[in-house]
Design a protein around this motif. Structure first.
Motif, PDB file in Angstrom:
ATOM      1  N   VAL A  48     -37.268 -77.767 -61.706  1.00 59.55           N
ATOM      2  CA  VAL A  48     -37.725 -79.104 -61.359  1.00 59.55           C
ATOM      3  C   VAL A  48     -38.957 -79.026 -60.463  1.00 59.55           C
ATOM      4  N   ALA A  49     -38.855 -78.240 -59.395  1.00 60.24           N
ATOM      5  CA  ALA A  49     -39.953 -78.125 -58.436  1.00 60.24           C
ATOM      6  C   ALA A  49     -39.775 -76.847 -57.629  1.00 60.24           C
ATOM      7  N   SER A  50     -40.887 -76.293 -57.179  1.00 54.67           N
ATOM      8  CA  SER A  50     -40.826 -75.089 -56.359  1.00 54.67           C
ATOM      9  C   SER A  50     -41.828 -75.194 -55.213  1.00 54.67           C
ATOM     10  N   ILE A  51     -41.527 -74.472 -54.154  1.00 58.19           N
ATOM     11  CA  ILE A  51     -42.433 -74.403 -53.006  1.00 58.19           C
ATOM     12  C   ILE A  51     -42.379 -72.985 -52.467  1.00 58.19           C
ATOM     13  N   ILE A  52     -43.532 -72.327 -52.467  1.00 53.64           N
ATOM     14  CA  ILE A  52     -43.543 -70.943 -52.009  1.00 53.64           C
ATOM     15  C   ILE A  52     -43.655 -70.896 -50.489  1.00 53.64           C
ATOM     16  N   SER A  53     -43.561 -69.684 -49.960  1.00 50.15           N
ATOM     17  CA  SER A  53     -43.570 -69.543 -48.514  1.00 50.15           C
ATOM     18  C   SER A  53     -44.843 -70.093 -47.895  1.00 50.15           C
ATOM     19  N   GLY A  54     -45.953 -70.019 -48.626  1.00 49.14           N
ATOM     20  CA  GLY A  54     -47.218 -70.525 -48.099  1.00 49.14           C
ATOM     21  C   GLY A  54     -47.364 -72.033 -48.183  1.00 49.14           C
ATOM     22  N   GLY A  55     -46.416 -72.682 -48.867  1.00 54.12           N
ATOM     23  CA  GLY A  55     -46.426 -74.137 -48.932  1.00 54.12           C
ATOM     24  C   GLY A  55     -46.921 -74.730 -50.234  1.00 54.12           C
ATOM     25  N   ASN A  56     -47.491 -73.913 -51.121  1.00 51.50           N
ATOM     26  CA  ASN A  56     -47.940 -74.440 -52.416  1.00 51.50           C
ATOM     27  C   ASN A  56     -46.742 -74.903 -53.234  1.00 51.50           C
ATOM     28  N   THR A  57     -46.944 -75.985 -53.954  1.00 51.23           N
ATOM     29  CA  THR A  57     -45.855 -76.578 -54.734  1.00 51.23           C
ATOM     30  C   THR A  57     -46.182 -76.618 -56.216  1.00 51.23           C
ATOM     31  N   ASN A  58     -45.121 -76.725 -57.011  1.00 51.72           N
ATOM     32  CA  ASN A  58     -45.263 -76.816 -58.459  1.00 51.72           C
ATOM     33  C   ASN A  58     -44.157 -77.734 -58.973  1.00 51.72           C
ATOM     34  N   TYR A  59     -44.486 -78.546 -59.992  1.00 53.20           N
ATOM     35  CA  TYR A  59     -43.525 -79.514 -60.507  1.00 53.20           C
ATOM     36  C   TYR A  59     -43.455 -79.468 -62.021  1.00 53.20           C
ATOM     37  N   ALA A  60     -42.274 -79.758 -62.538  1.00 53.79           N
ATOM     38  CA  ALA A  60     -42.141 -79.976 -63.970  1.00 53.79           C
ATOM     39  C   ALA A  60     -42.901 -81.256 -64.335  1.00 53.79           C
ATOM     40  N   ASP A  61     -43.465 -81.278 -65.520  1.00 57.53           N
ATOM     41  CA  ASP A  61     -44.234 -82.450 -65.942  1.00 57.53           C
ATOM     42  C   ASP A  61     -43.395 -83.724 -65.895  1.00 57.53           C
ATOM     43  N   SER A  62     -42.112 -83.590 -66.186  1.00 58.33           N
ATOM     44  CA  SER A  62     -41.238 -84.759 -66.282  1.00 58.33           C
ATOM     45  C   SER A  62     -40.991 -85.440 -64.934  1.00 58.33           C
ATOM     46  N   VAL A  63     -41.290 -84.741 -63.831  1.00 61.18           N
ATOM     47  CA  VAL A  63     -41.020 -85.327 -62.507  1.00 61.18           C
ATOM     48  C   VAL A  63     -42.278 -85.510 -61.675  1.00 61.18           C
ATOM     49  N   LYS A  64     -43.425 -85.085 -62.188  1.00 60.91           N
ATOM     50  CA  LYS A  64     -44.671 -85.231 -61.431  1.00 60.91           C
ATOM     51  C   LYS A  64     -44.925 -86.693 -61.086  1.00 60.91           C
ATOM     52  N   GLY A  65     -45.284 -86.919 -59.828  1.00 58.55           N
ATOM     53  CA  GLY A  65     -45.558 -88.268 -59.370  1.00 58.55           C
ATOM     54  C   GLY A  65     -44.324 -89.026 -58.915  1.00 58.55           C
ATOM     55  N   ARG A  66     -43.135 -88.475 -59.194  1.00 60.95           N
ATOM     56  CA  ARG A  66     -41.890 -89.145 -58.785  1.00 60.95           C
ATOM     57  C   ARG A  66     -41.102 -88.323 -57.761  1.00 60.95           C
ATOM     58  N   PHE A  67     -41.152 -87.015 -57.889  1.00 59.26           N
ATOM     59  CA  PHE A  67     -40.397 -86.123 -57.000  1.00 59.26           C
ATOM     60  C   PHE A  67     -41.349 -85.387 -56.064  1.00 59.26           C
ATOM     61  N   THR A  68     -40.861 -85.109 -54.860  1.00 56.11           N
ATOM     62  CA  THR A  68     -41.638 -84.342 -53.889  1.00 56.11           C
ATOM     63  C   THR A  68     -40.749 -83.289 -53.249  1.00 56.11           C
ATOM     64  N   ILE A  69     -41.181 -82.035 -53.321  1.00 55.44           N
ATOM     65  CA  ILE A  69     -40.464 -80.954 -52.664  1.00 55.44           C
ATOM     66  C   ILE A  69     -41.164 -80.634 -51.347  1.00 55.44           C
ATOM     67  N   SER A  70     -40.362 -80.353 -50.331  1.00 60.59           N
ATOM     68  CA  SER A  70     -40.929 -79.997 -49.022  1.00 60.59           C
ATOM     69  C   SER A  70     -39.960 -79.054 -48.317  1.00 60.59           C
ATOM     70  N   ARG A  71     -40.427 -78.459 -47.240  1.00 55.04           N
ATOM     71  CA  ARG A  71     -39.574 -77.529 -46.505  1.00 55.04           C
ATOM     72  C   ARG A  71     -39.799 -77.684 -45.007  1.00 55.04           C
ATOM     73  N   ASP A  72     -38.753 -77.426 -44.253  1.00 59.77           N
ATOM     74  CA  ASP A  72     -38.815 -77.400 -42.798  1.00 59.77           C
ATOM     75  C   ASP A  72     -38.346 -76.014 -42.369  1.00 59.77           C
ATOM     76  N   ASN A  73     -39.289 -75.146 -42.095  1.00 63.45           N
ATOM     77  CA  ASN A  73     -38.930 -73.767 -41.769  1.00 63.45           C
ATOM     78  C   ASN A  73     -38.142 -73.666 -40.471  1.00 63.45           C
ATOM     79  N   GLY A  74     -38.353 -74.596 -39.569  1.00 59.68           N
ATOM     80  CA  GLY A  74     -37.617 -74.573 -38.309  1.00 59.68           C
ATOM     81  C   GLY A  74     -36.138 -74.875 -38.491  1.00 59.68           C
ATOM     82  N   LYS A  75     -35.816 -75.556 -39.600  1.00 60.19           N
ATOM     83  CA  LYS A  75     -34.418 -75.909 -39.867  1.00 60.19           C
ATOM     84  C   LYS A  75     -33.870 -75.191 -41.092  1.00 60.19           C
TER      85      LYS A  75
END
Length: 115
Positions: A48-75
């Motif tokens: 569905v979506a990925s986020i690498i350690s550097g913060g770059n993201t990638n999305y499946a075409d079917s969810v682009k513009g609707r889904f957002t992946i993010s990370r909180d390294n402190g948590k």
């Protein structure tokens, strides 16, 4: 060994929103690549979506513009914000962590989009 615990799934009407969370164990979260996959009944698991350690993201075409992946390294947490949900988004959503040659999976959380 990395343990992943997902939460946030549930039943939502079409057009609604959900926010999934995945908390990871361990002290190396900052260097771990994270992703969300899903598997609908009778279908293969898909990215569905990925986020690498550097913060770059990638999305499946079917969810682009609707889904957002993010990370909180402190948590040690990765999120999947899902908006404008459709019936075809119904699936079990799995959190995935990848580090070097290792891959770890959560137990999954059910997302059902239905009126």
């Amino acid at each position: 060994q990395v343990q992943l615990v997902e939460s946030g799934g549930g039943l939502v009407q079409p057009g609604g929103s959900l926010r999934l969370s995945c908390v990871a164990s361990g002290s190396r979260f900052r260097v771990v690549d994270m992703a969300w996959y899903r598997q609908a009944p009778g279908k293969a698991r898909e990215l569905v979506a990925s986020i690498i350690s550097g913060g770059n993201t990638n999305y499946a075409d079917s969810v682009k513009g609707r889904f957002t992946i993010s990370r909180d390294n402190g948590k040690n947490t990765v999120f999947l914000q899902m908006n404008s949900l459709k019936a075809e988004d119904t699936a079990v959503y799995y959190c995935n962590a990848r580090y070097l040659s290792f891959s770890f999976w959560g137990q999954g959380t059910q997302v059902t989009v239905s009126s």
